[in-house]
Design an enzyme around this catalytic site. Structure first.
Site, PDB file in Angstrom:
ATOM      1  N   VAL A 401      -3.767  -4.566  -4.571  1.00 32.82           N
ATOM      2  CA  VAL A 401      -4.627  -5.704  -4.634  1.00 32.82           C
ATOM      3  C   VAL A 401      -5.878  -5.228  -4.133  1.00 32.82           C
ATOM      4  O   VAL A 401      -6.115  -4.124  -3.580  1.00 32.82           O
ATOM      5  CB  VAL A 401      -3.953  -7.104  -3.937  1.00 32.82           C
ATOM      6  CG1 VAL A 401      -2.742  -7.319  -4.614  1.00 32.82           C
ATOM      7  CG2 VAL A 401      -3.905  -6.663  -2.472  1.00 32.82           C
ATOM      8  N   VAL A 402      -6.715  -6.368  -3.932  1.00 32.04           N
ATOM      9  CA  VAL A 402      -8.131  -6.090  -3.460  1.00 32.04           C
ATOM     10  C   VAL A 402      -8.043  -5.203  -2.298  1.00 32.04           C
ATOM     11  O   VAL A 402      -7.381  -5.553  -1.335  1.00 32.04           O
ATOM     12  CB  VAL A 402      -9.032  -7.373  -3.305  1.00 32.04           C
ATOM     13  CG1 VAL A 402      -8.286  -8.284  -2.402  1.00 32.04           C
ATOM     14  CG2 VAL A 402     -10.558  -7.153  -2.940  1.00 32.04           C
ATOM     15  N   HIS A 451      -2.072   6.582  -2.484  1.00 34.50           N
ATOM     16  CA  HIS A 451      -3.682   6.398  -2.933  1.00 34.50           C
ATOM     17  C   HIS A 451      -3.899   7.279  -4.309  1.00 34.50           C
ATOM     18  O   HIS A 451      -3.841   8.274  -4.545  1.00 34.50           O
ATOM     19  CB  HIS A 451      -4.354   7.075  -1.949  1.00 34.50           C
ATOM     20  CG  HIS A 451      -5.875   7.158  -2.202  1.00 34.50           C
ATOM     21  ND1 HIS A 451      -6.942   7.942  -1.821  1.00 34.50           N
ATOM     22  CD2 HIS A 451      -6.536   6.305  -3.193  1.00 34.50           C
ATOM     23  CE1 HIS A 451      -7.979   7.533  -2.069  1.00 34.50           C
ATOM     24  NE2 HIS A 451      -7.938   6.636  -2.932  1.00 34.50           N
ATOM     25  N   ASN A 454      -9.309   7.051  -9.401  1.00 29.05           N
ATOM     26  CA  ASN A 454      -9.739   6.252 -10.289  1.00 29.05           C
ATOM     27  C   ASN A 454     -10.494   7.422 -11.366  1.00 29.05           C
ATOM     28  O   ASN A 454     -11.371   8.009 -10.980  1.00 29.05           O
ATOM     29  CB  ASN A 454     -10.280   5.084 -10.068  1.00 29.05           C
ATOM     30  CG  ASN A 454     -10.395   4.009 -10.912  1.00 29.05           C
ATOM     31  OD1 ASN A 454      -9.541   4.185 -12.062  1.00 29.05           O
ATOM     32  ND2 ASN A 454     -11.349   3.146 -10.847  1.00 29.05           N
TER      33      ASN A 454
END
Length: 715
Positions: A401-402, A451, A454
């Site tokens: 989530v954020v 982690h 991206n």
């Protein structure tokens, strides 16, 4: 038994046909180490001495054929003087040539992967029969060298110079059907028919139906190209390959030069040309760095495998938070075979996540890497949901989530009550403390950080973050799941930024200092790209997102105020305040247009100069070398601190984290190997030259001690 060693045996099969089998004892794969090469010499001598031998089949007792040379031996071998390296290579090649010159026909039966020296062994045989499940190739350029056991000599004479250049310069692995098409192998059969296929070929050669001597002859002669054909073939190839490989990776072009130089020679003289060029490449810093990376990668795999013993099997996963990141995680899990629930509180976010997964799967189908049936199977393995109804059987939950600690704590506490007691919770956070998030949980021992970088489908690294209360089972299970997803996990301990972002932000800090000193950011980008980074720091910040960089910098400044806090406004502050957020809204350091393929293309935007003008505090004259040092010194020193602080366990893991996580130039080997290449004492002296720039540039006491004692990070 005609010959029996620890790596090779030679035994009779039937009516004068013998099998030379590679089966290295105590190892899971065959490789050409000193022992195997020595035994190959003895085995060839034994075959020569046995008058009853009429033909030889070369086979493997492992699932693979031969994976290549033993790269662990390269480190010591490549320290030898160049002349000794040449002599050693020529001695090894005499063994392969002696096999090739046997007075009887030879067939290589390729059951599995045959790479590097493994394929070169096959090329020395008269015929090659290959299993449909096998792959062959010469990947040496990926180590900064080129084939050294006759690959640059035999392959062009077998499949033509154009095909050989493509195989050698790319280092790619080739499937059976492609190998057959170009003539690298003579037959392709189903795995269960491999021995029968090899026997058929050898019997036809023994009977005279196949002329093995005529088949062998072209490999002994010069290349069948006239001077004009050579010039057209090789000059064009050199230009194209140089453009593809770039100036920092010389091996592909050197391989072409070697093939060209040896084109007018017979085998033995051509092998001398190969050996001389091989030795030159072996002595380069690029080869040292790339071989070091390979060995580091092997160490990472060993460490990751060690977790398997206590890891729980992940049969069902879940991701909290859909969108682009959640969709990417769901895709990666599903496409690698682990079904996953994708939960969000908003239907539109769920749809965004499904669209992302569907797009990524569709791209693989378009490229022929996935069948439509497999795409449907992977999509069916992603189950979207707005509730926790199906979470009772989930083995691991990835929270994505954020990036807000309060939101993450609330979501993690909520899901903890919906899953079984031994389910693992993993937070995909880039900056937030795992220990802080764990405070919201009743079972913090089942909680770790996970982690992803991206875009998830492209970036190979996953940082698995061990919190103070994380159990070894939780860490091991998360590592195993990351591996199952096709990622390279590195276990790190908790601290602001963990390993990769903690090291990256001092690099950005050096960039900020340069811009504030009046240095053009476009120039900085060009210098750092020439240094070897895939993109310069301004462009990278635009891709990451100025808002993301701004937030991350604040987190790092809070965590390490002594060296990462800067009271002055920076370029990132100015852009953030001007709502220039990078690619996401079309303007950051650069402006962005859409190219023909629908991808963002950067263009210079003069308006940014007015935005940056207030944060330029001086006009400092700096050289390109200064630009490199302003950025690389703080990055390297922070990597040293991560190792000293125990955030990362080994130098190998630290360097691989940077190569896999932020695209550190592979030919430089990683931050710690980069320090080694300069020399620890010399690096400390270099850092001291920039001491006035602040604590980011100050070497640690331990590093100074290493410099004083002449120590290195890698021996």
């Amino acid at each position: 038994m005609i010959y029996e060693g620890k790596a090779i045996t030679v035994k009779a099969l039937e009516s004068g046909i013998v099998e030379l089998k590679f089966d290295l004892k105590g190892e899971s794969v065959n490789k050409f180490n000193r022992l195997t090469l020595n035994e190959l010499r003895q085995a060839v001598d034994a075959i020569k001495a046995d008058a009853s031998v009429k033909g030889v089949i070369v086979s493997s007792g492992k699932d693979v054929f031969i994976v290549g040379a033993d790269i662990t031996e390269f480190v010591d071998n490549f320290k030898l003087p160049e002349a000794e390296l040449v002599a050693g290579n020529l001695e090894a090649n005499r063994i392969f040539s002696a096999f090739e010159d046997l007075e009887v026909p030879t067939v290589a039966a390729i059951n599995g992967i045959a790479l590097g020296g493994g394929l070169e062994m096959c090329l020395a045989a008269d015929y090659r029969v290959m299993s449909t499940s096998a792959k062959i190739g010469l990947p040496e350029v990926k180590l900064g060298i080129y084939p050294g056991f006759g690959g640059t000599v035999r392959l062009p004479r077998l499949i033509g110079s154009d095909n050989a250049v493509e195989w050698i310069a790319s280092g790619k692995e080739n499937r059976a059907e492609d190998a057959l098409k170009v003539g690298a192998v003579d037959a392709v059969v189903a795995p269960e028919l491999l021995q029968a296929g090899a026997l058929d070929l050898i019997k036809r050669a023994i009977s005279g139906e196949l002329d093995y001597k005529a088949k062998r002859q072209p490999k002994l002669e010069k290349l069948k190209l006239n001077a004009i054909e050579q010039m057209m073939a090789f000059e064009t190839a050199k230009g194209f390959v140089a453009g593809q490989a770039g100036p920092n990776y010389p091996a592909p072009v050197e391989a072409i030069k070697t093939i060209q130089k040896a084109a007018n020679f017979g085998r033995d003289k051509a092998l001398e040309v190969e050996a001389a060029g091989f030795a030159k490449l072996a002595k380069t810093s690029v080869a040292e760095s790339l071989i070091g990376l390979f060995l580091n990668d092997q160490e990472l795999k060993r460490k990751a495998k060690a977790h398997d013993e206590i890891a729980h099997d992940v049969k069902q996963a879940a991701v909290l938070g859909a969108g682009i990141m959640g969709g990417g995680i769901a895709y990666q899990s599903a496409v690698k075979g682990t079904p996953i629930l994708m939960k969000d509180i908003r239907e539109e976010a769920i749809q965004l996540g499904l669209n992302e997964a569907s797009k990524l799967l569709g791209n693989r189908v378009d490229k022929g890497r996935l069948t439509p049936a497999k795409m449907a199977e992977a999509l069916n393995a992603i189950r979207p949901t707005l509730s926790y109804g199906d979470f009772a059987n989930v083995d691991i939950v990835v929270e994505a989530v954020v990036e807000n600690p309060k939101v993450k704590q609330a979501v993690l506490a909520e899901v903890e009550g919906q899953v079984k007691e031994d389910a693992i919770l993993a937070s995909n956070t880039s900056t937030i403390s795992i220990n802080l998030l764990a405070k919201a949980l009743k079972r913090p021992e089942n909680f770790v950080g996970m982690h992803f970088f991206n875009p998830v489908h492209m970036m190979p690294l996953v940082e698995v973050i061990r919190g103070e209360k994380s159990s070894e089972v939780a860490v091991a299970t998360t590592v195993a799941y990351a591996k199952k997803m096709g990622k390279n996990p590195i276990v790190v301990n908790d601290c602001p930024g963990f390993l990769v972002n903690r090291v990256l932000f001092p690099y950005f800090g050096g960039f900020a200092k340069l811009v504030s000193a009046g240095v053009d950011f476009v120039r900085i980008d060009k210098v750092m790209e020439k240094f070897g980074w895939p993109m310069g720091p301004a462009y990278l910040m635009d891709v990451v997102g100025i808002d993301t960089g701004h937030h991350g910098r604040d987190v790092m400044a809070e965590g390490f105020p002594d060296r990462m806090k800067d009271e002055r406004r920076s370029a990132v502050d100015a852009l953030y305040e001007a709502n220039r957020l990078g690619q996401k809204n079309g303007k950051g350091f650069y402006a962005y247009e859409t190219d023909k393929r629908g991808k963002p293309k950067k263009v210079f935007d003069a308006a940014v100069l007015d935005v940056l003008k207030p944060i330029v505090f001086e006009q400092r004259e700096v050289t390109d070398e200064d630009i490199i040092n302003w950025m690389m010194v703080p990055l390297c020193l922070e990597t040293v601190r991560c190792l000293e602080d125990g955030i990362v366990e080994t130098a190998a893991e630290a360097d691989m984290g940077l190569v896999y996580g932020i695209g550190f130039p592979p030919f430089r080997g990683g931050a710690l190997r980069y320090i080694d290449s300069i020399g620890v004492a010399e690096f400390v002296a270099l850092a001291d030259q920039y001491a006035d720039l602040g604590p980011l540039y100050h070497p640690t006491a331990k590093l100074r001690e290493m410099a004083k004692n002449g120590q290195r990070f890698f021996n």
